[in-house]
Structures are given as structure tokens and as C-alpha cells.
Write an enzyme that holds these catalytic residues in place. Structure first.
Site, short mmCIF file in Angstrom:
data_model
loop_
_atom_site.label_atom_id
_atom_site.label_comp_id
_atom_site.label_asym_id
_atom_site.label_seq_id
_atom_site.Cartn_x
_atom_site.Cartn_y
_atom_site.Cartn_z
N ASP A 11 0.80 -1.24 0.00
CA ASP A 11 0.00 0.00 0.00
C ASP A 11 0.83 1.29 0.00
O ASP A 11 0.28 2.37 -0.17
CB ASP A 11 -0.93 0.02 1.23
CG ASP A 11 -0.16 -0.08 2.54
OD1 ASP A 11 1.07 -0.24 2.51
OD2 ASP A 11 -0.79 -0.02 3.61
N HIS A 12 2.14 1.19 0.21
CA HIS A 12 2.94 2.41 0.33
C HIS A 12 3.64 2.79 -0.99
O HIS A 12 3.38 3.82 -1.57
CB HIS A 12 4.01 2.24 1.41
CG HIS A 12 3.51 2.46 2.80
ND1 HIS A 12 2.62 1.62 3.42
CD2 HIS A 12 3.79 3.43 3.71
CE1 HIS A 12 2.37 2.06 4.64
NE2 HIS A 12 3.07 3.16 4.84
N ASP B 114 5.07 -0.93 10.97
CA ASP B 114 4.52 0.37 10.61
C ASP B 114 4.04 0.99 11.92
O ASP B 114 3.34 0.33 12.70
CB ASP B 114 3.34 0.21 9.65
CG ASP B 114 2.91 1.56 9.10
OD1 ASP B 114 3.13 1.81 7.90
OD2 ASP B 114 2.38 2.38 9.88
N ARG C 274 0.59 12.98 9.93
CA ARG C 274 1.92 13.59 10.15
C ARG C 274 2.13 14.77 9.21
O ARG C 274 1.70 14.73 8.06
CB ARG C 274 3.02 12.56 9.89
CG ARG C 274 3.00 11.51 10.96
CD ARG C 274 4.16 10.55 10.90
NE ARG C 274 4.06 9.73 12.09
CZ ARG C 274 4.37 8.44 12.16
NH1 ARG C 274 4.84 7.83 11.10
NH2 ARG C 274 4.23 7.79 13.29
N SER D 144 8.01 7.43 12.19
CA SER D 144 7.74 6.12 11.61
C SER D 144 8.61 5.01 12.18
O SER D 144 9.58 5.24 12.90
CB SER D 144 7.92 6.22 10.09
OG SER D 144 9.03 5.50 9.65
N ARG E 293 10.29 2.97 10.22
CA ARG E 293 11.24 2.54 9.17
C ARG E 293 12.65 2.32 9.74
O ARG E 293 13.28 3.23 10.25
CB ARG E 293 11.25 3.55 8.02
CG ARG E 293 11.69 4.93 8.41
CD ARG E 293 11.41 5.95 7.32
NE ARG E 293 9.98 6.27 7.26
CZ ARG E 293 9.47 7.36 6.73
NH1 ARG E 293 10.25 8.25 6.16
NH2 ARG E 293 8.18 7.61 6.74
#
Ligand code: MIC
Length: 643
Positions: free
Chosen positions: A64-65, A119, A379, A536, A538
Site C-alpha cells: 500500500d505504500h 509500521d 503527520r 515512523s 522505518r
């Protein structure tokens, strides 16, 4: 003793450690979630663990990203992930099926379960009474390999909600109110549990909004009780079997308290460039906007889009402004199509996007230079939209649509009477055909996992040396986000499977040449202020510095997920003993920290950095026994392999 809901679920899943706040606890995890932008790294690291099949009861890979297919990189990742999921036992949600958090709440989250996801907004599933926690890809891979999830046991904040919303005020204003009160650091080490008579006035979509953005407080997660609203939702999703009633005991105790009277809330908005920069909409009303985006990883539910459509029916988007709308999932897209919401939006001039994260992570729809973009997202860190000079405001769909009509930020209460909203279909289109099942174990080993040229092996740290000697490569301020370390946007995110390439963008907001300087100065240190690494999950924000030769980060304080990502990747997080020493540090300072290995091994709490052989700086080590082992080995993967 009367127990709160969080304690009940955690106790039910605790396999080691203690629930004493701050102590490390090991939790049994029922479900894991990966998305594509963090998933490839997690999968590559899972492979190195030598486990033949995912060990958690349920694992899912969403896409989805990284959806924009400018060249081969993103589609190569999707192809890799689809084959990997089939091979190792994960469900695979195809691109276009929806945003992971919406899909998880629709199809898989269940009351009383634990979920860990790569996530930070995995917290969304707290809406269905799961304890749902965001983590770095490697930590999730470890859970997929069958290990418990290790986390500092949280304090529990009881948030009592009473009353009901007045017209135009929405669940988004509840979470903005918490951010207004506590700021982006006010949730660190805490789980927020919602209770009280007002809870019944918030449906699962609204609860999802609140739990999604609890991550913006730096919190571990948020959770709602499982009640009649939960049952209604699960019924509509044809999952009534997943329903159990769950709530805190009468008179349960909490470590901290908040009370929000819903009737007293007013429309709120977060100004640039922090979700914690919250003010009443009336304070910024009249600000000209160039773009309004509704939907994406938060506020993409049916109710969010229906109110926008009802306001815009027979109207048009203000000519000086562009509006985008993103449904959260294919199911929501189907519902808005069935009920006329879609056509009202299209007729008004909205640009309808596919159900993916999209503009929220700078994946298209970047706003014009120096302009205001009003978004219902979570964000607004500088440059996250893809435009370096952006001015992003975060707000509710009602404020956003009022702004669409007038072209300037508008308090929705000025629109007068609240419109009649279309009802969500009682039986939404539940269809799991876009979620592919893993291959049966007997067929799995024959699956070929094709790796495109952009998929590169993740780096690993060396064992922790006896002493660290290196150069301060950069000194940054408070609230540095992981987006500063591994930026958002189409260009940079397409390198999520390629750490050497993504590291070229590290700290580019401060110095586009940072990556070259850091490599010349290696081994290096990064020095930061409070809440270093917010935002995030990540792990690229740790992997890219690792690739550039960073061996330790020294900060006033750290955000939870990023701190853990540094440790998992073998980078030492240290804190200033005396915060005022931060002011004496400059880029290029030569530091020597003696006795590091010995101190970490012995559970020591202090170290001293000698700076330029002139000045001594006191440093603190705060590590759990498990974190010490990981660091000594040079990261989780080396610890697992024993080398
Ligand atoms: C975000 O909202 O910041 C993201 C993009 O979803 C990240 C995940 C990522 O960087 O891939 C998150 O929240 O963890």
C-alpha cells in the site's frame, strides 16, 4: 484487584519479564503485519534467520505504500513480496486492495489479540481491542520467526471519555486534543486505554482514527474496549465469531488519567510542522489553502468520506484549490460507490485516488511550493508531502471540507446546519479474494523468489568494540523524525530495498552532502536532542546511518521504535548525563569513548566521551539485559547466528 483492559490482555500474552513500567516484557504475538515499504527489508532479514515457515498464528503482507510505478523498482518489490509471502506462509494483500491499517481492522484485528507490525500506525487495530504495536522490520521478522516480542512494559493512561460530540466535531478532535495536551513526547512508554460513557458514541472508524494517531504522541499504543460497537462492526464484516466482550474491571486503576468531555471539544488543527502543534481551527481560520486531501492512512473510513460528500453535494471545489480523496480500502470504495458518495465527490471536482497511502507519505500529490495543504492525515513533518517548502496542516474531514468550499481554512461550524449523511451499507462488500493465501507447506519450497536489481542485502554492524573512537558527523535538534534520516516521497522510498542508495538521502534536509561527509568521517557519531527518531517505524533510519559508518547516537532522549531499531541493528544509543553538554558539541569533534564493551557487558550505566582530548562529556547507558546482549553481538541477526 480491579484490572484495566491493557493489563488483562498483556497478562494473557506475557511469556517472560515483568509488567512493572519500564521493565522489559516478552509477549506472545498472535498476528504480524508488514507493508511493502518496510516489508522487503524485514523479509530479507527473516531469510537470514534460517526459519522455514512463519511461526506466528497469522501473518500478513500488505502492499500500500510504494505504489507509484515510475520504473521497475516498486513493482520488483511487489513481485518479491508476493512470492516471499507464498513461500514462507504469509497472506498477501494485492496492491490497490487497501491501506494496511484499514484492511487489518476490517478483516483481521480481533478483541484481546496481540499484533506487531512494521509500521508505526499498526496501533490502529486498538480500535478493535487488540494490543497493536508498531516496530522495526527486524523486530517484526524476529516475531515471525517465533520469538516473543520484547518491549519495555508501559504505564497505562486511562482516558475517560464522557458526553457526545456536538455537530461538526469528530473523533479526530479527540486525538488532536490529546496531542494538544501532551505534545509529541507525551505518550512515551505509555499505552492509552479509552473508557467511559462517551466511548459508545464513537464507532469503530472513529476509534481507528484515534488509535492510529496515538503513535503521534510517541505512545506504545492505544486501545478501546470491545463492546456493542465492536460487535456491530464485526457483524458487518461477517466475523461475529471473533467477538468477545472485553473491558476494564469496574474501578480499575491507571498510572495516569485524562478526561475528555466530548461536548466541550471544538474543531482542532495541527499547524506545520508537527502533529503536536495543535490549536483551535478558529485561530488559523482565513489562511489560504492550495490543496485539501481527505483520506489516506487516517480518516479514510466511510463516515469520513460521507460527510465530505454531503457538504459538497451540488457545490464545487473552490477554484483556487485542488482536492483529493482517498478511500481506505476496496471495501470502502465499494461502499462510497453504492451510496452515491463517490459521485457527489466527483461531481464537486474532487480528484479520486486509489485506496493506498498515497500523499500521506509524499507518494504523489505533492503541494505547490510554499503553499498550505490541509490534510486529514497523521503527520506533517517538514517535506513529508514531497515538497520541501510545504506548510501542512492536519485536521478532521469536517474542517477539511469546509476549507474546500471556501478556499481558506474554515471552522466547519460556520457552515451552519449539519447535513443529512448517507448511511453506510448494512452489508458492505466483504470480499477477501484480493488477499492471497500462502502456498501449502508441501508446495512452498518450490516457489522461486525473484529479486530485481534494486533489492540489495541489508548491512550488518560489527561486534561492539572495546572502545569507540570517531567523529561527530552532525549535531541535530529536538524531535528529529525518521523522515529526516530516510525521507518520504516517491524518489527516496523507491530505495527501501537498497540501503546503500537510500543512505544518500540521510539528513538531506540539513545537508544534501551529509552522506559523503559521514563516510569520510567514519566511524561516526550522530548527536541529537530530545525525542530523536520520532515518527515512523522505518528501520532504514538506522540502516542508512549504519551503512555510512555511524556506530553510536548520543541524544537527550529517544523515540521508542527508533531507539529499538538502533539497538537491533547494532548501533549504540547513549544519552547525555547532563543535557547542557549538548550545547558544547560541534560537527567534526573527535570523540573517544573508552571501555564501551566492558560497560555494556557489565550492565554499567555510565561512560565518558573525551572530546578533542580537551573536554569530558558524561554519557548514560540505559539498556535492558536483552538489549545489552544484542549490542555486544553487533545486532539481532548476529546474536541469533552466534557470530
Ligand atoms: C508513516 O506513516 O510514516 C509510514 C510511512 O507509514 C511509516 C512506515 C514506513 O516508513 O514505511 C510508519 O508509520 O512506520
Amino acid at each position: 484487584m480491579a484490572e484495566n483492559l491493557v493489563t488483562k490482555i498483556l497478562k494473557d500474552h506475557m511469556v517472560e519479564g515483568s509488567l512493572e513500567p519500564g521493565e522489559e516484557v516478552g509477549l506472545r504475538i498472535d498476528q504480524t503485519l508488514l507493508q511493502d515499504a518496510t516489508g522487503t527489508m524485514a523479509c530479507l532479514q527473516f531469510e537470514r534467520m534460517g526459519v522455514d515457515r512463519v511461526q506466528v498464528p497469522f501473518a500478513v503482507q500488505y502492499v500500500d505504500h510504494n505504489i507509484i510505478q515510475l520504473d521497475f523498482k516498486n513493482p520488483d518489490d511487489h513481485r518479491f513480496l508476493q512470492a516471499f509471502a507464498a513461500r514462507y506462509g504469509m497472506y498477501y494483500s494485492r496492491p490497490g486492495n487497501g491501506i494496511c491499517h484499514y484492511l487489518h481492522v476490517e478483516r483481521f484485528a480481533r478483541p484481546g489479540a496481540t499484533l506487531v507490525g512494521a509500521d508505526s500506525h499498526t496501533t490502529s487495530s486498538g480500535a478493535l481491542c487488540s494490543i497493536a504495536i508498531g516496530a522495526g522490520g527486524l523486530d517484526v521478522a524476529l516475531v515471525m520467526a517465533g520469538q516473543p516480542f520484547q518491549t519495555p512494559a508501559p504505564k497505562v493512561v486511562g482516558v475517560e471519555l464522557t458526553g457526545d460530540f456536538s455537530d461538526w466535531v469528530t473523533p479526530k478532535d479527540v486525538i488532536l486534543e490529546l496531542l494538544r495536551r501532551r505534545g509529541v513526547r507525551g505518550g512515551l512508554g505509555r499505552i492509552f486505554e479509552f473508557y467511559g460513557s462517551g466511548v459508545a458514541n464513537i464507532d469503530v472508524t472513529g476509534r481507528t482514527t484515534i488509535c492510529n494517531m496515538i503513535a503521534e504522541l510517541g505512545a506504545t499504543t492505544g486501545v478501546f474496549p470491545s463492546d456493542e460497537r465492536t460487535k456491530e462492526w464485526l457483524g458487518a464484516q461477517q466475523r461475529l465469531d471473533d467477538f468477545v466482550e472485553l473491558s476494564a474491571d469496574e474501578g480499575a486503576e491507571y498510572d495516569e488519567h485524562e478526561h475528555i468531555e466530548l461536548d466541550e471539544l471544538e474543531p482542532l488543527i495541527a499547524k506545520p510542522h508537527s502533529p503536536g502543534n495543535v490549536v483551535p481551527v478558529s485561530e488559523v481560520a482565513g489562511t489560504k489553502a492550495a490543496q485539501v486531501c481527505i483520506g489516506s492512512s487516517v480518516n479514510s473510513g466511510f463516515a469520513d468520506l460521507a460527510v465530505a460528500a454531503a457538504v459538497l453535494r451540488d457545490e464545487i471545489v473552490y477554484p483556487g484549490l485542488v482536492m483529493t480523496v482517498t478511500p481506505g480500502s476496496r471495501q470502502i470504495l465499494d461502499s462510497i460507490a453504492q451510496t452515491g458518495v463517490y459521485s457527489d465527490l466527483v461531481r464537486a471536482g474532487a480528484r479520486m485516488l486509489e485506496p493506498v497511502c498515497g500523499p500521506c507519505v509524499g507518494m504523489g500529490q505533492a503541494p505547490p511550493s510554499d503553499s498550505v495543504s490541509v490534510r486529514t492525515f497523521n503527520r506533517n513533518f517538514p517535506g513529508r508531502s514531497g515538497t520541501q517548502t510545504d506548510q501542512v496542516y492536519l485536521t478532521s474531514p469536517t474542517t477539511a471540507v469546509a476549507t474546500v468550499l471556501r478556499g481558506v481554512i474554515t471552522d466547519p461550524r460556520e457552515l451552519g446546519e449539519y447535513p443529512e449523511l448517507p448511511k453506510a451499507p448494512a452489508n458492505p462488500a466483504v470480499d477477501d479474494r484480493q488477499i492471497l493465501e500462502p502456498a501449502p507447506p508441501e508446495e512452498a519450497s518450490g516457489i522461486e523468489i525473484v529479486r530485481g536489481p534494486n533489492i540489495k542485502p541489508p548491512p550488518e554492524a560489527p561486534e561492539l568494540p572495546d572502545s569507540l573512537e570517531g567523529t561527530v558527523t552532525i549535531v541535530v535538534g529536538d524531535d528529529i523524525s525518521t523522515g529526516d534520516l530516510a525521507p518520504d516521497g516517491v524518489e527516496v522510498m523507491s530505495f527501501r530495498s537498497n540501503v546503500p542508495e537510500i543512505s544518500r538521502f540521510t539528513f538531506r534536509r540539513f545537508d544534501p552532502e551529509y552522506h559523503k561527509k559521514a563516510r569520510e568521517m567514519a566511524p561516526g557519531f550522530i548527536v541529537g536532542g530530545h525525542n530523536y527518531g520520532q515518527g515512523s517505524s522505518r528501520e532504514h533510519a538506522a540502516l542508512a546511518p549504519l551503512h555510512l559508518g555511524i556506530c553510536a547516537v548520543i541524544a537527550k532522549s529517544f523515540a521508542r521504535i527508533h531507539r529499538r531499531n538502533l539497538i537491533s541493528q547494532g548501533i549504540l544509543p547513549l544519552r547525555f548525563k547532563d543535557e547542557s553538554d549538548y550545547d558544547s558539541v560541534s560537527q567534526g569533534d573527535a570523540w573517544r569513548i573508552e571501555g564501551v564493551r566492558e560497560a555494556v557487558a557489565a550492565g554499567g550505566s555510565a561512560l565518558t566521551a573525551s572530546s578533542n582530548d580537551e573536554m569530558e562529556i558524561g554519557l548514560e547507558i540505559r539498556l535492558s539485559p536483552r538489549e545489552r546482549e544484542v549490542l555486544l553481538a553487533g545486532g539481532i541477526l548476529k546474536l541469533l547466528r552466534g557470530s
